[in-house]
Write a protein that holds these residues in place. Structure first.
Motif, PDB file in Angstrom:
ATOM      1  N   ASP A 295     -15.850  -2.132  -0.107  1.00 18.46           N
ATOM      2  CA  ASP A 295     -16.542  -2.470   1.220  1.00 18.46           C
ATOM      3  C   ASP A 295     -18.049  -3.314   0.338  1.00 18.46           C
ATOM      4  N   GLU A 296     -17.798  -3.658  -1.197  1.00 18.59           N
ATOM      5  CA  GLU A 296     -18.988  -4.889  -1.477  1.00 18.59           C
ATOM      6  C   GLU A 296     -18.542  -6.036  -1.842  1.00 18.59           C
ATOM      7  N   PRO A 297     -19.397  -6.449  -1.830  1.00 14.42           N
ATOM      8  CA  PRO A 297     -19.581  -8.466  -1.766  1.00 14.42           C
ATOM      9  C   PRO A 297     -18.529  -8.767  -3.624  1.00 14.42           C
ATOM     10  N   LEU A 298     -17.970  -9.342  -3.509  1.00 14.80           N
ATOM     11  CA  LEU A 298     -16.897  -9.977  -4.612  1.00 14.80           C
ATOM     12  C   LEU A 298     -17.703 -11.090  -5.340  1.00 14.80           C
ATOM     13  N   ASP A 299     -17.752 -11.167  -6.680  1.00 13.78           N
ATOM     14  CA  ASP A 299     -18.569 -12.528  -7.385  1.00 13.78           C
ATOM     15  C   ASP A 299     -17.641 -12.864  -8.276  1.00 13.78           C
ATOM     16  N   ASN A 300     -17.542 -14.103  -7.948  1.00 17.17           N
ATOM     17  CA  ASN A 300     -16.358 -14.199  -8.828  1.00 17.17           C
ATOM     18  C   ASN A 300     -15.003 -14.020  -9.426  1.00 17.17           C
ATOM     19  N   ALA A 301     -14.012 -13.489  -8.340  1.00 18.94           N
ATOM     20  CA  ALA A 301     -13.035 -12.591  -8.273  1.00 18.94           C
ATOM     21  C   ALA A 301     -12.091 -14.418  -7.627  1.00 18.94           C
ATOM     22  N   THR A 302     -11.036 -14.421  -8.148  1.00 20.65           N
ATOM     23  CA  THR A 302     -10.519 -15.985  -7.652  1.00 20.65           C
ATOM     24  C   THR A 302      -9.251 -15.066  -5.941  1.00 20.65           C
ATOM     25  N   ILE A 303      -9.233 -16.288  -5.512  1.00 16.61           N
ATOM     26  CA  ILE A 303      -8.707 -16.709  -4.362  1.00 16.61           C
ATOM     27  C   ILE A 303      -7.514 -17.784  -4.977  1.00 16.61           C
ATOM     28  N   ASP A 304      -6.670 -16.918  -4.106  1.00 17.51           N
ATOM     29  CA  ASP A 304      -4.881 -18.522  -3.935  1.00 17.51           C
ATOM     30  C   ASP A 304      -4.473 -18.773  -2.649  1.00 17.51           C
ATOM     31  N   PHE A 305      -4.954 -20.124  -3.047  1.00 19.89           N
ATOM     32  CA  PHE A 305      -4.114 -20.353  -1.167  1.00 19.89           C
ATOM     33  C   PHE A 305      -2.917 -20.713  -0.845  1.00 19.89           C
ATOM     34  N   SER A 306      -2.901 -20.714   0.219  1.00 22.32           N
ATOM     35  CA  SER A 306      -1.179 -21.384   0.123  1.00 22.32           C
ATOM     36  C   SER A 306      -0.867 -21.854   1.702  1.00 22.32           C
ATOM     37  N   THR A 307      -0.120 -22.982   2.149  1.00 14.24           N
ATOM     38  CA  THR A 307       0.051 -23.277   3.758  1.00 14.24           C
ATOM     39  C   THR A 307       2.037 -22.822   4.119  1.00 14.24           C
ATOM     40  N   THR A 308       2.001 -23.298   5.289  1.00 16.79           N
ATOM     41  CA  THR A 308       3.015 -22.375   5.750  1.00 16.79           C
ATOM     42  C   THR A 308       3.270 -24.541   6.296  1.00 16.79           C
ATOM     43  N   ASN A 309       2.766 -25.404   5.974  1.00 13.57           N
ATOM     44  CA  ASN A 309       2.944 -26.727   6.668  1.00 13.57           C
ATOM     45  C   ASN A 309       3.007 -27.458   5.838  1.00 13.57           C
ATOM     46  N   PRO A 310       2.418 -27.762   4.593  1.00 12.54           N
ATOM     47  CA  PRO A 310       2.176 -29.348   3.659  1.00 12.54           C
ATOM     48  C   PRO A 310       1.508 -30.259   4.831  1.00 12.54           C
ATOM     49  N   ALA A 311       2.688 -30.909   5.731  1.00  6.20           N
ATOM     50  CA  ALA A 311       2.783 -32.196   5.835  1.00  6.20           C
ATOM     51  C   ALA A 311       1.669 -32.462   6.926  1.00  6.20           C
TER      52      ALA A 311
END
Length: 456
Positions: A295-311
């Motif tokens: 419940d505390e905001p995170l600074d410098n956390a790494t977020i990974d992204f992905s997509t189901t349809n890159p087209a």
């Protein structure tokens, strides 16, 4: 009657000859598409293990035939992707110590109506077609990634049971292990890795140094063999990846054990959220979200992204990652064509997804100040702002200076001369701009309604 008879004959020939040919082309096109999906899936499994970051890979299980007005299609071809096993990877040391870790194979089996297609297997890092049951042979799609040219061994154990069937797309979450209890034994090691491929079918001619390759033996008559590799503690890394959930069984990598950073991750409950965005226009778009832990905001956390349809839409950050600032993150995507796509954001032990429709380009509205305040002293003015809408930059001016920012919100102080002075705030974007002007004194306190604001 004769013309009607010819019409019936023509329709019959079309149904019997043309429809199967056209449907076979659809099935073959899907075969090529799903082969690429499985190549990406293999790469995602290996990447999840080596980077210790969650990966998301989509497989198109089946396809649809084009609609027909005067002919009938068979049922749409579906497919099944599932894990097989589990089987044991055994690591033996000269001293007699043995560590076992489970792994699984992946099998994809299409059910086409017109073409015969053998199952595709992922097994010990190799991706291949297996037509043995149809009287054919093994066809390698992607070679082994267990041993590199220097003889270093890197094993990725795949865990958790998984099965999906149908004609739709399915997304596999590939989650690396963050903690482990067993450790790789010291000294000279002999490793037994389960594989469906015999030495004659593949491993005898694989690109593995002679000092490492120990041959392939029958593991018990169930069609699974043991691949033997000879290595050392220093030249072995074992990664563990789970499908949809964390691996249930893992082993510490060389050079690490239950290190403090991973323990810190495991002992915190992450919460990652996209801000809602139902549709985006074709082009470059910013999407935002938040991340917290306990419940505390995170600074410098790494977020990974992905997509189901890159087209349809893809992330354009390097390696599809970013870091948070005070619990907030921004993802830059390129929306390429109209359609629907699911976007994933993952960090720690949590993941959130958002369904987005990409629509035709629209002319954006001018950005505006959602809030704007100014506080004046004898020698300076402090501006505090928040911007609504798509924008490029925001500029603040006094009689003595100016400042420009690309932040959506913030605070800045600029010098001014004593007394009542004119001040200006301008936000600009692809849809236009909003200009707000006011006069402030030495002890003035202004909010946006006190400014005169115009958009253009």
């Amino acid at each position: 009657m004769i013309l009607f008879g010819f019409l019936i004959l023509a329709l019959s020939l079309y149904q019997v000859q043309i429809v199967p040919q056209e449907n076979a082309e659809v099935e073959f096109q899907h075969f090529e598409e799903v082969r690429n999906d499985l190549v990406d899936l293999r790469a995602g499994i290996l990447r999840a293990g080596t980077t210790d970051r969650v990966q998301y890979e989509t497989v198109r299980l089946g396809t649809d035939y084009p609609p027909r007005l005067f002919a009938i299609n068979p049922p749409a071809p579906s497919g099944t992707i599932q894990t097989r096993g589990p089987y044991n990877i055994s690591i033996h040391s000269e001293s007699g110590d043995t560590v076992n870790i489970t792994t699984r194979f992946i099998q994809y089996q299409p059910r086409y109506n017109e073409i015969d297609h053998p199952p595709t297997w992922y097994d010990a890092s190799v991706l291949y077609l297996d037509a043995n049951e149809e009287g054919g042979r093994v066809v390698i799609i992607e070679d082994q990634n267990l041993v590199n040219d220097d003889g270093e061994v890197r094993i990725t154990a795949l865990q958790n049971e998984f099965r999906r069937s149908g004609t739709q797309q399915t997304t596999l979450e590939l989650r690396p292990s963050r903690n482990s209890t067993d450790r790789i034994p010291e000294g000279e090691l002999t490793i037994k890795i389960p594989t469906r491929l015999s030495g004659e079918e593949y491993w005898d001619n694989a690109d593995i140094p002679d000092k490492v390759y120990g041959g392939v033996s029958d593991a018990g008559g169930n069609g699974v063999h043991n691949l033997t590799l000879n290595t050392t503690h220093e030249e072995l890394v074992v990664d563990t990846v789970g499908i949809q959930e964390k691996p249930t069984d893992s082993i510490a990598k060389n050079g690490s054990s239950d290190d403090e950073n991973n323990q810190a991750v495991e002992n915190r409950t992450f919460d990652i959220e996209w801000y809602d965005r139902n549709s985006v226009p074709i082009g470059d778009v910013q999407l935002n979200g938040s991340i917290s832990a306990n419940d505390e905001p995170l600074d410098n956390a790494t977020i990974d992204f992905s997509t189901t349809n890159p087209a349809v839409a893809s992330f354009n950050q390097e390696n599809s990652t970013t870091t948070s600032v005070d619990g907030n993150f921004t993802a830059n995507i390129t929306a390429k064509q109209e359609g629907n796509v699911t976007l994933f954001a993952a960090s720690g032990d949590d993941v959130d997804n958002i369904s987005v429709e990409v629509i035709a380009p629209v002319n954006p509205s001018p950005p505006i100040f959602g809030s704007l305040t100014a506080s004046g002293s004898q020698r300076s003015v402090s501006f505090d702002w928040n911007i609504d809408g798509q924008f490029d930059s925001v500029t603040f001016e006094t009689d003595s200076g100016s400042a420009t920012s690309t932040d959506r919100s913030g605070t800045v102080s600029i010098g001014k001369s004593p007394g009542n002075r004119d001040i200006t705030a301008i936000v600009e974007g692809p849809g236009g701009s909003e200009t707000c002007t006011a006069t402030i004194g030495n002890d003035g306190e202004l909010i946006k309604p006190d400014f005169t604001c115009t958009t253009s």
